[in-house]
Design a protein around this motif. Structure first.
Motif, PDB file in Angstrom:
ATOM      1  N   TYR A  67      -5.283  48.248  18.996  1.00 33.40           N
ATOM      2  CA  TYR A  67      -5.667  48.975  17.796  1.00 33.40           C
ATOM      3  C   TYR A  67      -6.573  48.090  16.929  1.00 33.40           C
ATOM      4  O   TYR A  67      -6.624  46.875  17.095  1.00 33.40           O
ATOM      5  CB  TYR A  67      -4.451  49.311  16.945  1.00 33.40           C
ATOM      6  N   GLY A  68      -7.205  48.754  15.952  1.00 31.91           N
ATOM      7  CA  GLY A  68      -7.840  48.013  14.872  1.00 31.91           C
ATOM      8  C   GLY A  68      -9.345  48.015  14.865  1.00 31.91           C
ATOM      9  O   GLY A  68      -9.982  47.948  15.924  1.00 31.91           O
ATOM     10  N   ASP A  69      -9.894  48.111  13.653  1.00 29.29           N
ATOM     11  CA  ASP A  69     -11.345  48.020  13.492  1.00 29.29           C
ATOM     12  C   ASP A  69     -11.763  46.665  12.933  1.00 29.29           C
ATOM     13  O   ASP A  69     -12.884  46.485  12.483  1.00 29.29           O
ATOM     14  CB  ASP A  69     -11.868  49.156  12.606  1.00 29.29           C
ATOM     15  N   PHE A  70     -10.830  45.709  12.954  1.00 31.55           N
ATOM     16  CA  PHE A  70     -11.161  44.315  12.649  1.00 31.55           C
ATOM     17  C   PHE A  70     -11.369  43.600  13.977  1.00 31.55           C
ATOM     18  O   PHE A  70     -10.436  43.424  14.760  1.00 31.55           O
ATOM     19  CB  PHE A  70     -10.028  43.646  11.860  1.00 31.55           C
ATOM     20  N   TYR A  71     -12.604  43.217  14.255  1.00 29.92           N
ATOM     21  CA  TYR A  71     -12.905  42.534  15.502  1.00 29.92           C
ATOM     22  C   TYR A  71     -14.223  41.777  15.359  1.00 29.92           C
ATOM     23  O   TYR A  71     -15.013  42.027  14.456  1.00 29.92           O
ATOM     24  CB  TYR A  71     -12.986  43.513  16.684  1.00 29.92           C
ATOM     25  N   PHE A  72     -14.434  40.848  16.264  1.00 31.73           N
ATOM     26  CA  PHE A  72     -15.607  39.986  16.237  1.00 31.73           C
ATOM     27  C   PHE A  72     -16.859  40.751  16.665  1.00 31.73           C
ATOM     28  O   PHE A  72     -16.858  41.465  17.666  1.00 31.73           O
ATOM     29  CB  PHE A  72     -15.381  38.805  17.176  1.00 31.73           C
ATOM     30  N   HIS A  73     -17.932  40.600  15.899  1.00 36.04           N
ATOM     31  CA  HIS A  73     -19.211  41.230  16.214  1.00 36.04           C
ATOM     32  C   HIS A  73     -20.102  40.187  16.886  1.00 36.04           C
ATOM     33  O   HIS A  73     -20.615  39.273  16.228  1.00 36.04           O
ATOM     34  CB  HIS A  73     -19.872  41.752  14.928  1.00 36.04           C
ATOM     35  N   ASP A  74     -20.270  40.328  18.185  1.00 33.32           N
ATOM     36  CA  ASP A  74     -21.012  39.300  18.928  1.00 33.32           C
ATOM     37  C   ASP A  74     -22.428  39.741  19.267  1.00 33.32           C
ATOM     38  O   ASP A  74     -23.040  39.250  20.213  1.00 33.32           O
ATOM     39  CB  ASP A  74     -20.262  38.905  20.201  1.00 33.32           C
ATOM     40  N   ASP A  75     -22.961  40.670  18.467  1.00 34.78           N
ATOM     41  CA  ASP A  75     -24.311  41.182  18.729  1.00 34.78           C
ATOM     42  C   ASP A  75     -25.347  40.563  17.789  1.00 34.78           C
ATOM     43  O   ASP A  75     -26.414  41.131  17.567  1.00 34.78           O
ATOM     44  CB  ASP A  75     -24.326  42.699  18.584  1.00 34.78           C
ATOM     45  N   ASN A  76     -25.041  39.391  17.216  1.00 30.18           N
ATOM     46  CA  ASN A  76     -25.981  38.732  16.309  1.00 30.18           C
ATOM     47  C   ASN A  76     -25.798  37.229  16.415  1.00 30.18           C
ATOM     48  O   ASN A  76     -24.936  36.749  17.153  1.00 30.18           O
ATOM     49  CB  ASN A  76     -25.766  39.217  14.869  1.00 30.18           C
ATOM     50  N   SER A 110      -7.319  35.450  24.769  1.00 31.64           N
ATOM     51  CA  SER A 110      -8.709  35.795  25.053  1.00 31.64           C
ATOM     52  C   SER A 110      -8.787  37.173  25.700  1.00 31.64           C
ATOM     53  O   SER A 110      -7.989  37.501  26.586  1.00 31.64           O
ATOM     54  CB  SER A 110      -9.312  34.760  26.004  1.00 31.64           C
ATOM     55  N   PRO A 111      -9.760  37.997  25.281  1.00 31.05           N
ATOM     56  CA  PRO A 111      -9.948  39.302  25.932  1.00 31.05           C
ATOM     57  C   PRO A 111     -10.258  39.176  27.421  1.00 31.05           C
ATOM     58  O   PRO A 111     -10.109  40.150  28.162  1.00 31.05           O
ATOM     59  CB  PRO A 111     -11.124  39.907  25.169  1.00 31.05           C
ATOM     60  N   ALA A 112     -10.687  37.993  27.847  1.00 25.19           N
ATOM     61  CA  ALA A 112     -11.001  37.794  29.263  1.00 25.19           C
ATOM     62  C   ALA A 112      -9.739  37.797  30.122  1.00 25.19           C
ATOM     63  O   ALA A 112      -9.798  38.105  31.316  1.00 25.19           O
ATOM     64  CB  ALA A 112     -11.760  36.485  29.458  1.00 25.19           C
ATOM     65  N   ASP A 113      -8.598  37.455  29.524  1.00 26.02           N
ATOM     66  CA  ASP A 113      -7.327  37.483  30.244  1.00 26.02           C
ATOM     67  C   ASP A 113      -6.686  38.845  30.006  1.00 26.02           C
ATOM     68  O   ASP A 113      -5.990  39.066  29.014  1.00 26.02           O
ATOM     69  CB  ASP A 113      -6.409  36.364  29.749  1.00 26.02           C
ATOM     70  N   LYS A 114      -6.921  39.764  30.913  1.00 28.88           N
ATOM     71  CA  LYS A 114      -6.492  41.147  30.722  1.00 28.88           C
ATOM     72  C   LYS A 114      -5.056  41.410  31.157  1.00 28.88           C
ATOM     73  O   LYS A 114      -4.538  42.510  30.980  1.00 28.88           O
ATOM     74  CB  LYS A 114      -7.438  42.086  31.486  1.00 28.88           C
ATOM     75  N   SER A 115      -4.401  40.402  31.723  1.00 27.82           N
ATOM     76  CA  SER A 115      -3.036  40.599  32.213  1.00 27.82           C
ATOM     77  C   SER A 115      -1.980  39.951  31.314  1.00 27.82           C
ATOM     78  O   SER A 115      -0.785  40.062  31.584  1.00 27.82           O
ATOM     79  CB  SER A 115      -2.892  40.052  33.628  1.00 27.82           C
ATOM     80  N   HIS A 116      -2.429  39.270  30.255  1.00 26.92           N
ATOM     81  CA  HIS A 116      -1.489  38.617  29.338  1.00 26.92           C
ATOM     82  C   HIS A 116      -1.823  38.971  27.885  1.00 26.92           C
ATOM     83  O   HIS A 116      -2.967  39.273  27.554  1.00 26.92           O
ATOM     84  CB  HIS A 116      -1.518  37.093  29.489  1.00 26.92           C
ATOM     85  N   PRO A 118      -5.715  36.340  15.294  1.00 30.81           N
ATOM     86  CA  PRO A 118      -6.995  36.953  15.664  1.00 30.81           C
ATOM     87  C   PRO A 118      -8.157  35.971  15.652  1.00 30.81           C
ATOM     88  O   PRO A 118      -9.122  36.141  16.395  1.00 30.81           O
ATOM     89  CB  PRO A 118      -7.173  38.051  14.616  1.00 30.81           C
ATOM     90  N   ILE A 119      -8.058  34.941  14.800  1.00 28.09           N
ATOM     91  CA  ILE A 119      -9.108  33.913  14.775  1.00 28.09           C
ATOM     92  C   ILE A 119      -9.106  33.142  16.090  1.00 28.09           C
ATOM     93  O   ILE A 119     -10.165  32.820  16.646  1.00 28.09           O
ATOM     94  CB  ILE A 119      -8.920  32.966  13.577  1.00 28.09           C
ATOM     95  N   LEU A 120      -7.911  32.856  16.605  1.00 33.69           N
ATOM     96  CA  LEU A 120      -7.814  32.194  17.903  1.00 33.69           C
ATOM     97  C   LEU A 120      -8.455  33.036  18.995  1.00 33.69           C
ATOM     98  O   LEU A 120      -9.162  32.517  19.864  1.00 33.69           O
ATOM     99  CB  LEU A 120      -6.345  31.940  18.252  1.00 33.69           C
ATOM    100  N   SER A 121      -8.199  34.329  18.946  1.00 28.00           N
ATOM    101  CA  SER A 121      -8.786  35.218  19.953  1.00 28.00           C
ATOM    102  C   SER A 121     -10.307  35.181  19.879  1.00 28.00           C
ATOM    103  O   SER A 121     -10.993  35.160  20.909  1.00 28.00           O
ATOM    104  CB  SER A 121      -8.275  36.650  19.739  1.00 28.00           C
ATOM    105  N   ILE A 122     -10.835  35.157  18.668  1.00 30.22           N
ATOM    106  CA  ILE A 122     -12.288  35.089  18.482  1.00 30.22           C
ATOM    107  C   ILE A 122     -12.837  33.781  19.058  1.00 30.22           C
ATOM    108  O   ILE A 122     -13.843  33.771  19.788  1.00 30.22           O
ATOM    109  CB  ILE A 122     -12.642  35.216  16.984  1.00 30.22           C
ATOM    110  N   LEU A 123     -12.172  32.674  18.753  1.00 28.18           N
ATOM    111  CA  LEU A 123     -12.647  31.374  19.220  1.00 28.18           C
ATOM    112  C   LEU A 123     -12.557  31.261  20.751  1.00 28.18           C
ATOM    113  O   LEU A 123     -13.446  30.707  21.401  1.00 28.18           O
ATOM    114  CB  LEU A 123     -11.844  30.256  18.558  1.00 28.18           C
ATOM    115  N   LYS A 124     -11.483  31.796  21.322  1.00 30.87           N
ATOM    116  CA  LYS A 124     -11.354  31.785  22.783  1.00 30.87           C
ATOM    117  C   LYS A 124     -12.445  32.633  23.427  1.00 30.87           C
ATOM    118  O   LYS A 124     -12.981  32.287  24.480  1.00 30.87           O
ATOM    119  CB  LYS A 124      -9.972  32.284  23.185  1.00 30.87           C
ATOM    120  N   HIS A 125     -12.758  33.740  22.781  1.00 28.01           N
ATOM    121  CA  HIS A 125     -13.841  34.609  23.261  1.00 28.01           C
ATOM    122  C   HIS A 125     -15.179  33.864  23.226  1.00 28.01           C
ATOM    123  O   HIS A 125     -15.965  33.929  24.181  1.00 28.01           O
ATOM    124  CB  HIS A 125     -13.894  35.858  22.389  1.00 28.01           C
ATOM    125  N   MET A 126     -15.434  33.146  22.145  1.00 24.86           N
ATOM    126  CA  MET A 126     -16.680  32.381  22.028  1.00 24.86           C
ATOM    127  C   MET A 126     -16.765  31.304  23.111  1.00 24.86           C
ATOM    128  O   MET A 126     -17.824  31.075  23.690  1.00 24.86           O
ATOM    129  CB  MET A 126     -16.774  31.753  20.633  1.00 24.86           C
TER     130      MET A 126
END
Length: 367
Positions: A228-237, A189-195, A252-260
């Motif tokens: 890196y990368g321009d593949f990422y979740f768009h959470d503005d809709n 998850s992007p929320a965990d910035k230390s791992h 990356p799907i796991l990262s998206i789901l953890k973010h949600m």
């Protein structure tokens, strides 16, 4: 007998002379001295000429994504070379469109720094950082996929978007005589910035996957850089997210789901995961838990090589078969795909046939 000795001595002597000439050429002909590297018109570096642009940038702690480690086989390390790059090489043209060629885009791993050179790169690449991190966990997910959990140094953080990737450096080890970087999607998850969490599949003969699967141990220090990368979740809709992956493309799907989950994003989501047999499935309990905790989420695994002995009651066939069955229409939807080129291409076609606009299909191809 004397003839054999004389012949052997002659061959040895010729080989020694040839090796000396190669060394001399490398030190003289290949020595271009110091040259100026100008980036984005306002950043100037004095560098040693002779190396690839990719290697030169790495030496200056400027990291360009390169999934193949600079071998010219992935086409990721593109930069604009405005002046001093020399002619485009045949090794570059398969990866460059006509538009890119007109726009002075080059593969930095193939472009040699032989003279003063001016280039242009996205400004966000200056925010890419290098970390010497510690391996906290290594877990076997299947017979060929390992999960790594890596802790950044105390006080350091990494900021990334769900779906992006990092590069992991494989050092020298028995059987590997060169240091190489390989790209791996972030699963944490992007929320965990230390791992950083990664899923790495074993590829026979792969320099980095062999390092991870056969040499890396808990407590070891690893060198990574990113994100890196321009593949990422768009959470503005509020569109329904159609998530599709196979194998290690799950990361990356796991990262998206953890973010949600972390940010309580109330969007409908469906995750179609393709595998061959039940032995290739993992994290099933976690996905069932997400079905309970996320706003409106369903996990739909589909297996392509099941037999009656597997007693599989779920979806069968390739992932696009499950899409055909479960996706009624494309209204207010967008898709996120991660997997090998064949899977991605078939999924893009299947989704477009359902009426999903190409601009709302985001994907990350990997070999």
């Amino acid at each position: 007998m004397n003839e054999i000795i004389i012949t052997t001595a002659a061959v040895t002597g010729i080989s020694a002379i040839f090796a000396f000439l190669l060394t001399l050429a490398d030190r003289t002909i290949g020595n271009y001295g110091e040259v100026k590297l100008v980036i984005n018109e306002d950043k100037e570096y004095t560098v040693n000429g002779g190396s690839s642009l990719l290697s030169t940038l790495i030496d200056e702690k400027i990291f360009i994504p390169s999934a193949c480690g600079g071998k010219g086989t992935c086409g990721y390390c593109k930069v604009k070379v405005l002046d001093g790059g020399g002619p485009v090489l045949p090794t570059e043209t398969p990866f460059l469109t006509d538009e890119e060629l007109k726009d002075n885009v080059r593969l930095s791993c193939q472009c040699k720094v032989k003279q003063n050179i001016k280039i242009q790169i996205p400004e966000e690449l200056f925010n890419v950082k290098e970390y010497f991190a510690t391996v906290e966990e290594i877990e076997d997910m299947t017979s060929v996929i390992k999960r790594l959990k890596i802790k950044l140094p105390e006080g350091e953080e990494i900021n990334f978007k769900p779906g992006q990737f990092i590069q992991l450096k494989a050092p020298l080890y028995e059987g590997n005589d060169e240091e190489v970087y390989r790209a791996y999607s972030i699963a944490s998850s992007p929320a965990d910035k230390s791992h950083i969490e990664l899923f790495i599949g074993y590829v026979p003969g792969g320099k980095c996957t062999t390092y991870v699967h056969k040499y890396l141990k808990v407590g070891d220090t690893v060198q990574i850089n990113g994100p890196y990368g321009d593949f990422y979740f768009h959470d503005d809709n509020d569109r329904e997210a159609i998530l599709v992956a196979a194998g290690t493309g799950i990361a990356p799907i796991l990262s998206i789901l953890k973010h949600m989950k972390e940010y309580k994003i109330n969007r409908k989501a469906r995750f179609y995961f393709g595998a061959k047999t039940p032995d290739d499935l993992f994290l099933l309990d976690y996905f069932r838990e997400l079905e309970e905790k996320l706003y409106d989420f369903k996990f739909i695994p589909t297996l392509s090589r099941v037999t009656e002995e597997h007693h599989w009651t779920g979806e069968r066939g390739r992932v696009n078969n499950a899409i055909d069955k479960h996706l009624d229409n494309s209204d207010n939807k967008e898709a996120y795909l991660c997997g090998n080129p064949g899977m991605i291409d078939s999924m893009v076609s299947a989704l477009m046939e359902k009426g999903l606009p190409e601009e709302l299909i985001y994907f990350d191809k990997f070999d």
